[in-house]
Design a protein around this motif. Structure first.
Motif, PDB file in Angstrom:
ATOM      1  N   ALA A 146       0.817  -1.384  -0.067  1.00  0.00           N
ATOM      2  CA  ALA A 146      -0.161   0.282  -0.050  1.00  0.00           C
ATOM      3  C   ALA A 146       1.349   1.378   0.037  1.00  0.00           C
ATOM      4  O   ALA A 146       1.088   2.049   0.997  1.00  0.00           O
ATOM      5  N   HIS A 147       2.007   1.426  -1.269  1.00  0.00           N
ATOM      6  CA  HIS A 147       2.592   2.883  -1.400  1.00  0.00           C
ATOM      7  C   HIS A 147       2.276   3.470  -2.275  1.00  0.00           C
ATOM      8  O   HIS A 147       2.100   4.534  -2.052  1.00  0.00           O
ATOM      9  N   ALA A 148       1.256   2.620  -3.182  1.00  0.00           N
ATOM     10  CA  ALA A 148       0.346   4.015  -4.140  1.00  0.00           C
ATOM     11  C   ALA A 148      -0.839   3.260  -4.937  1.00  0.00           C
ATOM     12  O   ALA A 148      -0.579   2.430  -4.606  1.00  0.00           O
ATOM     13  N   LEU A 149      -1.482   3.872  -5.791  1.00  0.00           N
ATOM     14  CA  LEU A 149      -2.712   3.239  -5.839  1.00  0.00           C
ATOM     15  C   LEU A 149      -2.117   2.889  -7.080  1.00  0.00           C
ATOM     16  O   LEU A 149      -1.704   3.871  -8.061  1.00  0.00           O
ATOM     17  N   PRO A 150      -2.142   1.533  -7.601  1.00  0.00           N
ATOM     18  CA  PRO A 150      -1.575   1.174  -9.059  1.00  0.00           C
ATOM     19  C   PRO A 150      -2.511   1.520  -9.851  1.00  0.00           C
ATOM     20  O   PRO A 150      -3.435   1.425  -9.774  1.00  0.00           O
ATOM     21  N   PRO A 151      -1.808   2.048 -11.299  1.00  0.00           N
ATOM     22  CA  PRO A 151      -3.416   2.429 -12.010  1.00  0.00           C
ATOM     23  C   PRO A 151      -4.340   1.485 -12.927  1.00  0.00           C
ATOM     24  O   PRO A 151      -5.422   2.370 -12.676  1.00  0.00           O
ATOM     25  N   GLU A 152      -3.780   0.604 -12.944  1.00  0.00           N
ATOM     26  CA  GLU A 152      -5.290  -1.041 -12.516  1.00  0.00           C
ATOM     27  C   GLU A 152      -6.307   0.032 -12.379  1.00  0.00           C
ATOM     28  O   GLU A 152      -7.465  -0.563 -12.400  1.00  0.00           O
ATOM     29  N   PHE A 153      -6.216   0.368 -11.046  1.00  0.00           N
ATOM     30  CA  PHE A 153      -6.955   0.478  -9.627  1.00  0.00           C
ATOM     31  C   PHE A 153      -7.598   2.015  -9.746  1.00  0.00           C
ATOM     32  O   PHE A 153      -8.518   2.301  -7.747  1.00  0.00           O
ATOM     33  N   LEU A 154      -7.116   2.430 -10.593  1.00  0.00           N
ATOM     34  CA  LEU A 154      -7.715   4.371 -10.799  1.00  0.00           C
ATOM     35  C   LEU A 154      -9.019   4.489 -10.300  1.00  0.00           C
ATOM     36  O   LEU A 154      -9.866   4.071 -10.452  1.00  0.00           O
ATOM     37  N   GLY A 155      -9.412   5.302  -8.912  1.00  0.00           N
ATOM     38  CA  GLY A 155     -10.786   5.426  -8.993  1.00  0.00           C
ATOM     39  C   GLY A 155     -11.352   4.359  -8.050  1.00  0.00           C
ATOM     40  O   GLY A 155     -12.541   4.596  -7.725  1.00  0.00           O
ATOM     41  N   ARG A 156     -10.343   3.453  -8.208  1.00  0.00           N
ATOM     42  CA  ARG A 156     -11.361   2.615  -7.376  1.00  0.00           C
ATOM     43  C   ARG A 156     -10.375   2.017  -5.986  1.00  0.00           C
ATOM     44  O   ARG A 156     -10.396   0.334  -5.788  1.00  0.00           O
ATOM     45  N   PRO A 157     -10.280   2.804  -5.193  1.00  0.00           N
ATOM     46  CA  PRO A 157      -8.584   2.431  -3.554  1.00  0.00           C
ATOM     47  C   PRO A 157      -9.729   1.535  -2.922  1.00  0.00           C
ATOM     48  O   PRO A 157      -8.148   0.553  -2.869  1.00  0.00           O
ATOM     49  N   ASP A 158     -10.718   1.272  -2.719  1.00  0.00           N
ATOM     50  CA  ASP A 158     -11.024   0.629  -1.328  1.00  0.00           C
ATOM     51  C   ASP A 158     -11.071  -0.449  -2.445  1.00  0.00           C
ATOM     52  O   ASP A 158     -10.447  -2.060  -1.213  1.00  0.00           O
ATOM     53  N   ASP A 159     -10.854  -1.041  -3.475  1.00  0.00           N
ATOM     54  CA  ASP A 159     -11.085  -2.311  -4.321  1.00  0.00           C
ATOM     55  C   ASP A 159      -9.132  -3.135  -4.036  1.00  0.00           C
ATOM     56  O   ASP A 159      -9.177  -3.943  -3.847  1.00  0.00           O
ATOM     57  N   TYR A 160      -8.248  -2.034  -4.010  1.00  0.00           N
ATOM     58  CA  TYR A 160      -6.911  -2.105  -3.660  1.00  0.00           C
ATOM     59  C   TYR A 160      -6.746  -2.501  -2.518  1.00  0.00           C
ATOM     60  O   TYR A 160      -5.762  -3.748  -2.540  1.00  0.00           O
ATOM     61  N   ILE A 161      -7.334  -2.102  -2.016  1.00  0.00           N
ATOM     62  CA  ILE A 161      -7.269  -2.382  -0.591  1.00  0.00           C
ATOM     63  C   ILE A 161      -7.398  -3.275   0.166  1.00  0.00           C
ATOM     64  O   ILE A 161      -6.432  -4.425   0.661  1.00  0.00           O
ATOM     65  N   ALA A 162      -8.782  -4.510  -0.374  1.00  0.00           N
ATOM     66  CA  ALA A 162      -9.178  -5.362  -0.576  1.00  0.00           C
ATOM     67  C   ALA A 162      -7.829  -6.365  -0.810  1.00  0.00           C
ATOM     68  O   ALA A 162      -7.828  -7.518  -0.336  1.00  0.00           O
ATOM     69  N   LEU A 163      -7.218  -6.352  -1.952  1.00  0.00           N
ATOM     70  CA  LEU A 163      -6.128  -6.901  -2.752  1.00  0.00           C
ATOM     71  C   LEU A 163      -5.410  -7.499  -1.658  1.00  0.00           C
ATOM     72  O   LEU A 163      -5.070  -8.233  -1.849  1.00  0.00           O
TER      73      LEU A 163
END
Ligand code: NIG
Ligand code: FE
Length: 375
Positions: A146-163
């Motif tokens: 959890a250093h930065a939001l990867p481009p694939e998850f743009l606009g979906r930070p909660d989905d990245y955190i879930a991953l």
């Protein structure tokens, strides 16, 4: 000093030296100053590419925050790190780590966090482990998915955190001992931070945080209350955060290299940290964007000149308190019987001189577990 099996056995005046084994090796350091090996407790020294061009843009007036918001900054290093082979990452990082070792470092923490997908995060963590296997230094791996939001998850930070929580943390368990997160308006917010840190704790990781670097978020307080071993950066830390850190004895790891290289003006609240008895560590934060610094004594110097630490506080910051920030102060960080014989030998005439000279390499020799590793 008497050393046996890699540990300090005795320390004192030569006149009270106990009788030693006639087969022991005797090394005369000719009266030079010996310190504990330096512990660099916060680095990102595995990465692909370079950010020298971005630095030029910053010099032309574009801010670190703006570059990050345009998809540069950390994300440009993510692109280069994804594209690099494991061998390329190892070679470039080994080069940097050797520079640290020659400067007296015997223990280093290295973070992942330029992959931001499981495959590349694991690639980084394998490189981090190989560095510890290949070089005479203890390496402490930290997962910073959890250093930065990867481009694939743009606009979906909660989905990245879930991953991060659902897939990455279980998968990196064998590879990292601590979990870190960048809590900032350009990275992750407080609820996301709490979710990652709580999940990390449930999986048995130690927790750390990049907190209050560019703005005040209340993240150091949150992390301290969750039991973080350290909170790092802290330029915008406020009193309630300091109080929580004091209560929980969370180490404040200050990173003057990043403050310097980003031309910051907001200083961490050193006086309040001191007054409340929060242990202060200093680290290089070695990374391509905010702190391309591979010189631990320069960091100690900056701790004094930029943050107002005394030379002794700075030296303690890169040794004992840095060991505390990794939870290993019972093993390293000071010269005491029972601790590892991790030592640095210096061509200086007083401890103050360690933090005083700039651009001079006074490190004469480095011993890791009692063995000389600097040839
Ligand atoms: O500690 N603050 C976030 N992370 C790093 C910078 C990483 C980068 O710019 O590549 C830091 O300063
Ligand atoms: Fe950092």
């Amino acid at each position: 000093m008497a050393v046996r099996k890699g540990r300090i056995e005795w320390l004192g005046a030569s006149s009270s030296l106990p009788t030693i084994d006639s087969s022991a090796d005797v090394i005369d350091l000719k009266g030079r100053l010996v310190s504990p090996g330096i512990v660099d407790c916060h680095t990102h020294l595995v990465f692909g590419g370079s950010r020298a061009d971005e630095w030029q843009r910053r010099l032309e007036g574009v801010s670190y925050r703006q570059i990050a918001e345009e998809g540069g900054g950390i994300l440009s290093t993510v692109r280069a790190t994804r594209a690099a082979s494991e061998e390329q990452l190892y070679e470039s990082a080994a080069h940097r780590l050797k520079a640290l070792i020659r400067s007296g470092v015997t223990t280093v923490e290295i973070k992942s966090g330029y992959g931001l997908d499981l495959e590349t995060e694991l690639k980084m963590l394998r490189v981090i482990r190989s560095l510890g296997d290949g070089l005479p230094v203890d390496v402490h791996p930290t997962f910073l998915g959890a250093h930065a939001l990867p481009p694939e998850f743009l606009g979906r930070p909660d989905d990245y955190i879930a991953l991060v929580c659902g897939e990455m943390l279980p998968a990196v368990k064998e590879w990292a001992s601590a979990v870190d997160i960048f809590t900032e308006s350009i990275a992750f917010d407080l609820p996301q931070t709490e979710q990652v840190l709580r999940t990390a704790i449930d999986h048995g990781f130690q927790i750390k945080i990049h907190a209050e670097q560019l703005s005040h978020m209340g993240s150091a307080k949150l992390a301290a209350e969750l039991g973080a071993i350290s909170a790092d950066h802290l330029e915008y830390l406020q009193r309630p955060g300091v109080e929580a850190m004091a209560r929980h004895q969370t180490v404040a790891t200050l990173l003057p290299g990043a403050y310097y290289f980003l031309n910051e003006t907001q200083r961490p609240p050193v006086e309040t940290l001191r007054e409340m008895g929060v242990p202060i560590a200093l680290a290089s934060d070695m990374n391509p964007g905010s702190s391309p610094v591979m010189a631990p004594l320069l960091i100690a110097n900056m701790g004094c000149t930029l943050f107002g630490l005394t030379p002794l506080e700075s030296i303690r910051g890169v040794t004992l308190n840095a060991a505390r920030a990794l939870g290993i102060d019972d093993q390293v960080g000071s010269l005491e019987p029972g601790k590892c014989a991790d030592l640095a030998v210096w061509n200086v005439s007083s401890p103050n001189e360690l933090a005083y000279l700039i651009g001079h390499q006074p490190c004469r020799a480095v011993y890791k577990s009692g063995r000389c590793v600097t040839g």
